[in-house]
Design an enzyme around this catalytic site. Sequence first.
Site, PDB file in Angstrom:
ATOM      1  N   LYS A  13       0.806  -1.287  -0.219  1.00 14.00           N
ATOM      2  CA  LYS A  13      -0.113  -0.051   0.043  1.00 14.00           C
ATOM      3  C   LYS A  13       0.929   1.304  -0.086  1.00 14.00           C
ATOM      4  O   LYS A  13       0.750   2.065  -0.831  1.00 14.00           O
ATOM      5  CB  LYS A  13      -0.981   0.083   1.283  1.00 14.00           C
ATOM      6  CG  LYS A  13      -1.828  -1.264   1.388  1.00 14.00           C
ATOM      7  CD  LYS A  13      -2.676  -1.134   2.656  1.00 14.00           C
ATOM      8  CE  LYS A  13      -1.780  -1.302   3.912  1.00 14.00           C
ATOM      9  NZ  LYS A  13      -1.173  -2.533   4.532  1.00 14.00           N
ATOM     10  N   ARG A  88      -9.985   0.185   8.835  1.00 11.07           N
ATOM     11  CA  ARG A  88      -9.702  -1.041   9.095  1.00 11.07           C
ATOM     12  C   ARG A  88     -10.557  -1.972   9.992  1.00 11.07           C
ATOM     13  O   ARG A  88     -10.207  -3.067  10.188  1.00 11.07           O
ATOM     14  CB  ARG A  88      -8.385  -0.895   9.864  1.00 11.07           C
ATOM     15  CG  ARG A  88      -6.888  -1.099   9.363  1.00 11.07           C
ATOM     16  CD  ARG A  88      -5.807  -0.685  10.148  1.00 11.07           C
ATOM     17  NE  ARG A  88      -4.889  -1.483  10.108  1.00 11.07           N
ATOM     18  CZ  ARG A  88      -3.751  -1.169   9.494  1.00 11.07           C
ATOM     19  NH1 ARG A  88      -3.765   0.008   8.821  1.00 11.07           N
ATOM     20  NH2 ARG A  88      -2.749  -1.831   9.708  1.00 11.07           N
ATOM     21  N   ARG A 127      12.392  -4.450   5.245  1.00  7.66           N
ATOM     22  CA  ARG A 127      12.059  -3.279   4.941  1.00  7.66           C
ATOM     23  C   ARG A 127      12.668  -2.203   5.693  1.00  7.66           C
ATOM     24  O   ARG A 127      12.827  -2.301   6.912  1.00  7.66           O
ATOM     25  CB  ARG A 127      10.185  -2.892   5.235  1.00  7.66           C
ATOM     26  CG  ARG A 127       9.907  -1.641   5.239  1.00  7.66           C
ATOM     27  CD  ARG A 127       8.598  -1.191   5.031  1.00  7.66           C
ATOM     28  NE  ARG A 127       7.782  -1.781   6.172  1.00  7.66           N
ATOM     29  CZ  ARG A 127       6.475  -1.916   6.371  1.00  7.66           C
ATOM     30  NH1 ARG A 127       5.856  -1.512   5.113  1.00  7.66           N
ATOM     31  NH2 ARG A 127       5.765  -2.459   7.214  1.00  7.66           N
ATOM     32  N   ARG A 160      10.944  -0.247  11.203  1.00  4.82           N
ATOM     33  CA  ARG A 160       9.967  -0.233  12.113  1.00  4.82           C
ATOM     34  C   ARG A 160       9.913  -1.081  13.604  1.00  4.82           C
ATOM     35  O   ARG A 160      10.223  -2.559  13.125  1.00  4.82           O
ATOM     36  CB  ARG A 160       8.567  -0.232  11.279  1.00  4.82           C
ATOM     37  CG  ARG A 160       8.190   1.101  10.687  1.00  4.82           C
ATOM     38  CD  ARG A 160       7.139   0.826   9.748  1.00  4.82           C
ATOM     39  NE  ARG A 160       6.041  -0.015  10.317  1.00  4.82           N
ATOM     40  CZ  ARG A 160       4.731  -0.138   9.614  1.00  4.82           C
ATOM     41  NH1 ARG A 160       4.607   0.387   8.431  1.00  4.82           N
ATOM     42  NH2 ARG A 160       3.552  -0.903  10.178  1.00  4.82           N
ATOM     43  N   ARG A 171      -0.391  -8.703  13.675  1.00  5.57           N
ATOM     44  CA  ARG A 171      -0.869  -7.806  12.807  1.00  5.57           C
ATOM     45  C   ARG A 171      -1.832  -8.526  11.728  1.00  5.57           C
ATOM     46  O   ARG A 171      -2.651  -8.089  11.263  1.00  5.57           O
ATOM     47  CB  ARG A 171       0.395  -7.201  12.087  1.00  5.57           C
ATOM     48  CG  ARG A 171       1.003  -6.223  12.831  1.00  5.57           C
ATOM     49  CD  ARG A 171       2.360  -5.442  12.729  1.00  5.57           C
ATOM     50  NE  ARG A 171       2.271  -4.939  11.118  1.00  5.57           N
ATOM     51  CZ  ARG A 171       3.407  -4.570  10.615  1.00  5.57           C
ATOM     52  NH1 ARG A 171       4.682  -5.163  11.026  1.00  5.57           N
ATOM     53  NH2 ARG A 171       3.135  -3.858   9.413  1.00  5.57           N
TER      54      ARG A 171
HETATM   55  P1  AP5 Z   1       5.030  -1.301   1.843  1.00  5.35           P
HETATM   56  O1  AP5 Z   1       4.389  -0.792   0.698  1.00  5.35           O
HETATM   57  O2  AP5 Z   1       5.598  -0.439   2.860  1.00  5.35           O
HETATM   58  O3  AP5 Z   1       3.739  -2.288   2.600  1.00  5.35           O
HETATM   59  P2  AP5 Z   1       2.464  -1.711   3.219  1.00  5.35           P
HETATM   60  O4  AP5 Z   1       1.419  -2.371   2.512  1.00  5.35           O
HETATM   61  O5  AP5 Z   1       2.283  -0.041   3.374  1.00  5.35           O
HETATM   62  O6  AP5 Z   1       2.533  -2.527   4.762  1.00  5.35           O
HETATM   63  P3  AP5 Z   1       2.381  -1.933   6.276  1.00  5.35           P
HETATM   64  O7  AP5 Z   1       3.125  -2.696   6.939  1.00  5.35           O
HETATM   65  O8  AP5 Z   1       2.757  -0.524   6.130  1.00  5.35           O
HETATM   66  O9  AP5 Z   1       0.961  -1.967   6.422  1.00  5.35           O
HETATM   67  P4  AP5 Z   1       0.247  -1.948   7.798  1.00  5.35           P
HETATM   68  O10 AP5 Z   1      -1.164  -1.963   7.444  1.00  5.35           O
HETATM   69  O11 AP5 Z   1       0.791  -3.180   8.748  1.00  5.35           O
HETATM   70  O12 AP5 Z   1       0.970  -0.730   8.790  1.00  5.35           O
HETATM   71  P5  AP5 Z   1       0.345   0.479   9.052  1.00  5.35           P
HETATM   72  O13 AP5 Z   1       1.500   1.472   8.895  1.00  5.35           O
HETATM   73  O14 AP5 Z   1      -0.961   0.943   8.190  1.00  5.35           O
HETATM   74  O15 AP5 Z   1       5.599  -2.914   1.332  1.00  5.35           O
HETATM   75  C1  AP5 Z   1       6.426  -3.599   2.457  1.00  5.35           C
HETATM   76  C2  AP5 Z   1       7.837  -3.907   2.183  1.00  5.35           C
HETATM   77  O16 AP5 Z   1       7.655  -4.634   0.855  1.00  5.35           O
HETATM   78  C3  AP5 Z   1       8.557  -2.767   1.658  1.00  5.35           C
HETATM   79  O17 AP5 Z   1       9.858  -3.014   2.182  1.00  5.35           O
HETATM   80  C4  AP5 Z   1       8.626  -2.645   0.059  1.00  5.35           C
HETATM   81  O18 AP5 Z   1       9.617  -1.916  -0.474  1.00  5.35           O
HETATM   82  C5  AP5 Z   1       8.511  -4.168  -0.193  1.00  5.35           C
HETATM   83  N1  AP5 Z   1       7.385  -4.132  -1.392  1.00  5.35           N
HETATM   84  C6  AP5 Z   1       6.357  -3.512  -1.667  1.00  5.35           C
HETATM   85  N2  AP5 Z   1       6.007  -3.801  -2.782  1.00  5.35           N
HETATM   86  C7  AP5 Z   1       6.487  -4.949  -3.426  1.00  5.35           C
HETATM   87  C8  AP5 Z   1       6.356  -5.864  -4.549  1.00  5.35           C
HETATM   88  N3  AP5 Z   1       5.303  -5.667  -5.353  1.00  5.35           N
HETATM   89  N4  AP5 Z   1       7.385  -6.842  -4.639  1.00  5.35           N
HETATM   90  C9  AP5 Z   1       8.235  -7.090  -3.578  1.00  5.35           C
HETATM   91  N5  AP5 Z   1       8.427  -5.963  -2.564  1.00  5.35           N
HETATM   92  C10 AP5 Z   1       7.380  -5.145  -2.470  1.00  5.35           C
HETATM   93  O19 AP5 Z   1       0.167   0.338  10.573  1.00  5.35           O
HETATM   94  C11 AP5 Z   1       0.808   0.323  11.895  1.00  5.35           C
HETATM   95  C12 AP5 Z   1      -0.131   0.053  12.842  1.00  5.35           C
HETATM   96  O20 AP5 Z   1      -0.930   1.256  13.063  1.00  5.35           O
HETATM   97  C13 AP5 Z   1      -1.171  -0.838  12.991  1.00  5.35           C
HETATM   98  O21 AP5 Z   1      -0.638  -2.167  13.159  1.00  5.35           O
HETATM   99  C14 AP5 Z   1      -1.932  -0.259  14.112  1.00  5.35           C
HETATM  100  O22 AP5 Z   1      -1.523  -0.594  15.299  1.00  5.35           O
HETATM  101  C15 AP5 Z   1      -2.105   1.097  13.703  1.00  5.35           C
HETATM  102  N6  AP5 Z   1      -3.250   1.785  12.910  1.00  5.35           N
HETATM  103  C16 AP5 Z   1      -2.803   2.248  11.576  1.00  5.35           C
HETATM  104  N7  AP5 Z   1      -4.187   2.425  10.943  1.00  5.35           N
HETATM  105  C17 AP5 Z   1      -5.061   1.953  11.716  1.00  5.35           C
HETATM  106  C18 AP5 Z   1      -6.521   2.165  11.609  1.00  5.35           C
HETATM  107  N8  AP5 Z   1      -7.135   2.486  10.717  1.00  5.35           N
HETATM  108  N9  AP5 Z   1      -7.127   1.515  12.775  1.00  5.35           N
HETATM  109  C19 AP5 Z   1      -6.554   1.029  13.771  1.00  5.35           C
HETATM  110  N10 AP5 Z   1      -5.158   0.995  14.163  1.00  5.35           N
HETATM  111  C20 AP5 Z   1      -4.198   1.344  13.197  1.00  5.35           C
HETATM  112 ZN    ZN Z   2       2.216   1.263   4.921  1.00 11.38          ZN
END
Ligand code: AP5
Ligand code: ZN
Length: 213
Positions: A13, A88, A127, A160, A171
């Site tokens: 994402k 979410r 990452r 992270r 997660r």
């Molecule tokens: P990347 O693009 O960074 O992945 P992402 O989908 O953004 O994954 P996240 O880990 O950021 O999602 P998340 O939902 O767990 O975390 P968030 O920050 O939202 O890609 C990942 C890696 O793979 C990178 O190294 C990239 O280079 C590589 N990559 C990407 N695409 C690729 C491909 N096609 N092929 C190969 N490699 C690739 O949330 C964190 C925390 O915040 C949650 O756990 C929760 O506690 C809280 N939180 C956030 N939002 C909410 C909400 N709405 N409600 C409640 N709690 C929330």
């Molecule tokens: Zn992200």
Amino acid sequence: KRLILIGPPGSGKGTQSPLIKDEFCLCHLATGDMLRAAVAAKTPLGIKAKEAMDRGELVSDDLVVGIIDEAMKKPSCQKGFILDGFPRTVVQAQKLDEMLARQGTKIDKVLNFAIDDAILEERITGRWIHAASGRSYHNKFNPPKVLGVDDVTGEPLMQRKDDTAEVLKSRLEAFHRQTEPVIDYYSKKGLVANLHAEKPPKDVTTEVQKALS
Ligand code: AP5
Ligand code: ZN
């Protein structure tokens, strides 16, 4: 356009968001990035969110709905936006619908980053991020030009705290239990486009462009 990106941790994402943003000139609202900034700055919000984030659990609906409500008032978000990591839970989705109804707008498309859990550990543990911008790299799949350094600013990259194999398990559990129902919620409204998120980044970008054209 008004878009939602849904997918498990590491599904891409955050990687696709800047590209979508550049092309469609939208604002990018990532609740995870905003929460991490609040934790780093030790604001009252950050202090409340930190524990749940470290454990890989969701923070409360009220906290994130509040963040989004506030952020969407920005002038740059009036014509369109990308929501990355929100909603979410079904409650968050309902609150978002109410928020948009008050403005007389609605969601155009929900991009579902569909991918097998088994692929995600390698993506997550490899990452590296630039904390200030949210840009992410991968030591194998998308390395920075200089190891450990952000391509754009030259600032150091970091990992992270929740990017361990152990926390990833919680997660993923949160994703399957609380966030997958959100995909059904939008499917019933006919808004979901399914992407093959296991493909290389460029191919995923092509799928995104097709889904939005
Ligand atoms: P990347 O693009 O960074 O992945 P992402 O989908 O953004 O994954 P996240 O880990 O950021 O999602 P998340 O939902 O767990 O975390 P968030 O920050 O939202 O890609 C990942 C890696 O793979 C990178 O190294 C990239 O280079 C590589 N990559 C990407 N695409 C690729 C491909 N096609 N092929 C190969 N490699 C690739 O949330 C964190 C925390 O915040 C949650 O756990 C929760 O506690 C809280 N939180 C956030 N939002 C909410 C909400 N709405 N409600 C409640 N709690 C929330
Ligand atoms: Zn992200």
